[in-house]
Design a protein around this motif. Structure first.
Motif, PDB file in Angstrom:
ATOM      1  N   LEU A   6      54.526  81.502  57.773  1.00 50.64           N
ATOM      2  CA  LEU A   6      53.159  81.081  57.494  1.00 50.64           C
ATOM      3  C   LEU A   6      52.769  79.910  58.391  1.00 50.64           C
ATOM      4  O   LEU A   6      53.580  79.010  58.631  1.00 50.64           O
ATOM      5  CB  LEU A   6      53.023  80.659  56.030  1.00 50.64           C
ATOM      6  N   LEU A   7      51.529  79.907  58.862  1.00 54.01           N
ATOM      7  CA  LEU A   7      50.981  78.703  59.488  1.00 54.01           C
ATOM      8  C   LEU A   7      50.920  77.597  58.436  1.00 54.01           C
ATOM      9  O   LEU A   7      51.122  77.851  57.245  1.00 54.01           O
ATOM     10  CB  LEU A   7      49.597  79.010  60.050  1.00 54.01           C
ATOM     11  N   PRO A   8      50.665  76.349  58.819  1.00 56.89           N
ATOM     12  CA  PRO A   8      50.781  75.239  57.869  1.00 56.89           C
ATOM     13  C   PRO A   8      50.057  75.461  56.539  1.00 56.89           C
ATOM     14  O   PRO A   8      48.893  75.871  56.522  1.00 56.89           O
ATOM     15  CB  PRO A   8      50.170  74.057  58.638  1.00 56.89           C
ATOM     16  N   VAL A   9      50.761  75.192  55.454  1.00 58.69           N
ATOM     17  CA  VAL A   9      50.182  75.328  54.107  1.00 58.69           C
ATOM     18  C   VAL A   9      50.181  74.003  53.361  1.00 58.69           C
ATOM     19  O   VAL A   9      49.752  73.946  52.205  1.00 58.69           O
ATOM     20  CB  VAL A   9      50.944  76.394  53.289  1.00 58.69           C
ATOM     21  N   PHE A  10      50.642  72.919  54.017  1.00 60.24           N
ATOM     22  CA  PHE A  10      50.519  71.601  53.400  1.00 60.24           C
ATOM     23  C   PHE A  10      49.068  71.131  53.505  1.00 60.24           C
ATOM     24  O   PHE A  10      48.274  71.674  54.266  1.00 60.24           O
ATOM     25  CB  PHE A  10      51.462  70.599  54.074  1.00 60.24           C
ATOM     26  N   ASP A  11      48.727  70.126  52.757  1.00 63.12           N
ATOM     27  CA  ASP A  11      47.348  69.639  52.707  1.00 63.12           C
ATOM     28  C   ASP A  11      46.928  69.099  54.070  1.00 63.12           C
ATOM     29  O   ASP A  11      47.536  68.165  54.599  1.00 63.12           O
ATOM     30  CB  ASP A  11      47.260  68.523  51.657  1.00 63.12           C
ATOM     31  N   ASN A  12      45.886  69.715  54.644  1.00 63.48           N
ATOM     32  CA  ASN A  12      45.433  69.254  55.957  1.00 63.48           C
ATOM     33  C   ASN A  12      44.101  68.519  55.839  1.00 63.48           C
ATOM     34  O   ASN A  12      43.392  68.620  54.836  1.00 63.48           O
ATOM     35  CB  ASN A  12      45.352  70.415  56.951  1.00 63.48           C
ATOM     36  N   ALA A  13      43.760  67.790  56.886  1.00 63.25           N
ATOM     37  CA  ALA A  13      42.632  66.856  56.836  1.00 63.25           C
ATOM     38  C   ALA A  13      41.323  67.438  57.340  1.00 63.25           C
ATOM     39  O   ALA A  13      40.296  66.757  57.288  1.00 63.25           O
ATOM     40  CB  ALA A  13      42.975  65.612  57.659  1.00 63.25           C
ATOM     41  N   SER A  14      41.311  68.691  57.805  1.00 64.08           N
ATOM     42  CA  SER A  14      40.125  69.157  58.512  1.00 64.08           C
ATOM     43  C   SER A  14      39.414  70.356  57.890  1.00 64.08           C
ATOM     44  O   SER A  14      38.280  70.642  58.268  1.00 64.08           O
ATOM     45  CB  SER A  14      40.500  69.500  59.964  1.00 64.08           C
ATOM     46  N   GLU A  16      37.502  72.206  54.885  1.00 64.21           N
ATOM     47  CA  GLU A  16      36.757  71.917  53.653  1.00 64.21           C
ATOM     48  C   GLU A  16      37.280  72.806  52.517  1.00 64.21           C
ATOM     49  O   GLU A  16      37.283  74.028  52.633  1.00 64.21           O
ATOM     50  CB  GLU A  16      35.267  72.164  53.874  1.00 64.21           C
ATOM     51  N   GLU A  17      37.734  72.172  51.424  1.00 62.55           N
ATOM     52  CA  GLU A  17      38.306  72.945  50.322  1.00 62.55           C
ATOM     53  C   GLU A  17      37.253  73.505  49.365  1.00 62.55           C
ATOM     54  O   GLU A  17      37.472  74.554  48.754  1.00 62.55           O
ATOM     55  CB  GLU A  17      39.299  72.081  49.532  1.00 62.55           C
ATOM     56  N   ALA A  64      52.017  68.135  49.639  1.00 63.19           N
ATOM     57  CA  ALA A  64      51.021  68.764  48.756  1.00 63.19           C
ATOM     58  C   ALA A  64      50.554  70.071  49.367  1.00 63.19           C
ATOM     59  O   ALA A  64      50.487  70.231  50.587  1.00 63.19           O
ATOM     60  CB  ALA A  64      49.824  67.828  48.548  1.00 63.19           C
ATOM     61  N   VAL A  65      50.210  71.026  48.505  1.00 67.66           N
ATOM     62  CA  VAL A  65      49.732  72.336  48.953  1.00 67.66           C
ATOM     63  C   VAL A  65      48.267  72.228  49.373  1.00 67.66           C
ATOM     64  O   VAL A  65      47.462  71.556  48.719  1.00 67.66           O
ATOM     65  CB  VAL A  65      49.885  73.373  47.823  1.00 67.66           C
ATOM     66  N   GLU A  66      47.899  72.893  50.461  1.00 66.11           N
ATOM     67  CA  GLU A  66      46.502  72.944  50.915  1.00 66.11           C
ATOM     68  C   GLU A  66      45.649  73.703  49.900  1.00 66.11           C
ATOM     69  O   GLU A  66      46.006  74.803  49.459  1.00 66.11           O
ATOM     70  CB  GLU A  66      46.444  73.618  52.290  1.00 66.11           C
ATOM     71  N   ARG A  81      46.939  74.425  42.308  1.00 65.98           N
ATOM     72  CA  ARG A  81      47.346  74.868  43.640  1.00 65.98           C
ATOM     73  C   ARG A  81      48.866  75.097  43.698  1.00 65.98           C
ATOM     74  O   ARG A  81      49.341  75.962  44.420  1.00 65.98           O
ATOM     75  CB  ARG A  81      46.879  73.894  44.709  1.00 65.98           C
ATOM     76  N   VAL A  82      49.602  74.307  42.931  1.00 65.81           N
ATOM     77  CA  VAL A  82      51.056  74.497  42.860  1.00 65.81           C
ATOM     78  C   VAL A  82      51.377  75.850  42.237  1.00 65.81           C
ATOM     79  O   VAL A  82      52.205  76.612  42.747  1.00 65.81           O
ATOM     80  CB  VAL A  82      51.709  73.365  42.051  1.00 65.81           C
TER      81      VAL A  82
END
Length: 581
Positions: A6-14, A16-17, A64-66, A81-82
């Motif tokens: 998988l491409l990154p699944v941690f919480d990213n900054a860019s 919009e959730e 943290a999960v994205e 999200r977990v």
């Protein structure tokens, strides 16, 4: 096929959730535009700030999960999200698939006192790598993390352990791993190895580790520490991606000004596209011989101590005596320390590379065959293999070389096998603008867009290729010793070597048997546009076309013929011949 990366699944900054705040162009408007128009990428650029999707390489919170992948904003709150991420991992495991996560400890999205800076606001100037003048290094793309510092390494170790323990993932891919130290990676490996099913619910020794062992930036050539890069990880069991085989198959490199440079799998010398970048026929033949050597070495797992009959050097050489971009081509001690591949999320997809490099008049049926042959050059080699998602169905990103922030328009992946994504407009100007003049005639040519039948054909051929690899342990030998003992290239550097053809023999009668079905196998890769007939030492009348191919989807390969020690293989075809014990 047993793993999903998988491409990154941690919480990213860019990304919009919140779905209600996400913005994107109207797809119907994009579809109405011409296939070579610049308007699609302009419309996408207007909404990039609130885009619902990018690759996710903007680390904010590593543990943290994205939330943008959650089913709703409400489900992304708190433990939701977990729960959803764990459910996804469980579902993939139920399908028999291992799950590898992409870890991006080499940089963060921000630094200093910015609102999305975390590490610098905890201990200013400690977590980020500084230049001699005190400025934050950004050779990765963004603020580099100084993982050589004790607490930054601890962040790596603690984060990896959390994902392994609490989410039961099966492996980790480390982005720009060469920006970490060898000690960093060994510390992560040791921490994982200490996890036990009884105490942690996971056997950490079974967790896979590999990454990008590229050598560049302020840390290049071990300037600040011994890097976790190609050539420094032999004996660790930690893998790196094999750019040697990739470039030799595709041709050129990822940073070429002219993307039409050809390679073994894209027509170099044997089907010239007449681009000046390829040089004259003499130059092309010399390059093809070097590419052939690199591919043959890649088929061994890129072993540094494998003795190869070199076509370019005209003598036997060790893997680490072959040259690649000024350094040794072979660097692995064991075949599991190299990941063979021909395309990934970075750079053009395999289909797009074939579009740019094959002669433009090449029929689509032949493009499909070359797609499968290029995949075979990675897949039938020793060691792990990675396929880019959709490569089996001719996935295109409309020639986009870096679709990180191109939204789901250029990152489109159609599992219905109706549309491969080609002709979605000129790709985003930021990364592709200098090449637009090369791209326009290809994107305007409607005959270069495959039909659903073409996608189905490519998929069927790719499935047979997977069945071939899975059919015998001879394609998956367990050690460098077994590879050196059993794998040879009997036609290489002989009078019968044909440019654009590779013959590989794996003889299980040598050394300890790896399986009990075939005494040996001979794989012939014919990348030329003509049938080839040549003698192969050790071939005899008992060799038969492998049952997967003899009973498989592709009718062309069934035209392979064995006559004594001679074999005839159709154009743009790979054939595997097996001899029973």
């Amino acid at each position: 096929l047993n793993t999903v990366q998988l491409l990154p699944v941690f919480d990213n900054a860019s990304v919009e959730e919140a779905k209600e705040r996400q913005r994107g162009p109207v797809k119907a408007d994009l579809r109405a535009l011409p296939s070579d128009s610049p308007q699609q990428q302009r419309l996408i650029a207007l909404t990039v700030a609130n885009s619902p999707y990018n690759w996710g390489y903007d680390p904010w919170h590593y543990q943290a999960v994205e939330g943008s992948y959650c089913s709703s904003l409400a489900s992304a709150e708190g433990s939701g999200r977990v729960h959803e991420f764990r459910a996804m991992i469980g579902a993939l495991h139920a399908l028999g698939l291992r799950v590898v996560l992409d870890q991006v400890f080499n940089h963060t999205a921000s630094y200093g006192q910015n609102t999305k800076s975390v590490l610098d606001r905890i201990v200013p100037g400690y977590y980020h790598r500084l230049s001699p003048l005190g400025f934050t290094e950004q050779s990765t793309c963004c603020p580099n993390v100084a993982t050589e510092h004790a607490m930054a390494q601890k962040l790596m170790v603690d984060s990896v352990l959390l994902w392994a323990r609490e989410y039961k993932v099966d492996g980790f891919r480390f982005d720009l791993m060469g920006h970490h130290s060898r000690d960093n990676m060994l510390a992560v490996r040791a921490a994982l190895d200490a996890l036990t099913p009884e105490h942690d619910g996971v056997d950490g020794r079974a967790v896979t580790m590999y990454g990008e062992g590229w050598n560049f930036g302020e840390v290049a050539d071990d300037a600040r520490f011994v890097q976790a890069r190609q050539g420094n990880l032999a004996g660790t069991g930690i893998g790196t991606f094999n750019d040697r085989l990739r470039d030799a198959v595709r041709g050129g490199g990822p940073f070429d000004h002219d993307p039409r440079a050809q390679g073994f799998g894209t027509g170099l010398f044997t089907a010239s596209n007449e681009a000046a970048v390829n040089g004259d026929g003499y130059h092309q033949r010399d390059r093809l011989l070097r590419d052939t050597d690199l591919i043959q070495l890649g088929l061994t797992g890129n072993l540094r101590d494998y003795w190869l009959p070199s076509n370019a050097r005209r003598l036997f050489v060790r893997g680490d005596e072959l040259e690649y971009n000024g350094g040794p081509a072979g660097y692995a001690a064991e075949p599991d320390e190299v990941i063979n591949y021909v395309d990934a999320h970075d750079n053009e997809t395999l289909f797009d590379a074939l579009t740019l490099k094959l002669p433009i008049e090449t029929p689509m049926a032949d493009r499909v065959r070359m797609n499968t042959l290029c995949l075979a050059l990675a897949t039938l080699g020793q060691g792990p293999v990675m396929w880019h998602a959709g490569t089996d169905i001719l996935r295109s990103k409309s020639l986009d070389r870096n679709s990180y922030n191109s939204g789901d328009w250029f990152n489109f992946l159609d599992w219905t096998m109706t549309d491969n994504g080609f002709g979605a407009g000129l790709p985003p100007e930021d990364d592709n603008g200098p090449k637009w003049d090369f791209f326009r005639p290809f994107l305007a040519e409607l005959a270069l867009k495959p039909t659903p039948d073409d996608l189905a054909e490519a998929h069927a051929q790719a499935l047979d290729l997977l069945r071939l690899r899975a059919s015998t342990r001879l394609f998956r030998l367990a050690s460098g010793h077994a590879v050196r003992t059993k794998v040879t290239f009997p036609v290489s550097d002989t009078a019968h070597q044909v440019p654009g053809v590779i013959v590989m023999r794996i003889d299980d009668r040598l050394g300890d048997p790896a399986q009990d079905e075939w005494a040996n196998l001979i794989a012939v890769f014919n990348a030329t546009p003509l049938p080839v007939r040549l003698p192969v030492p050790g071939l005899d009348g008992r060799h038969l076309l492998h049952p997967v191919q003899a009973n498989g989807h592709d009718s062309v390969v069934k035209g392979t013929r064995v006559q004594g020690e001679w074999v005839r293989v159709p154009a743009r075809t790979f054939a595997v011949l097996v001899r029973p014990w």
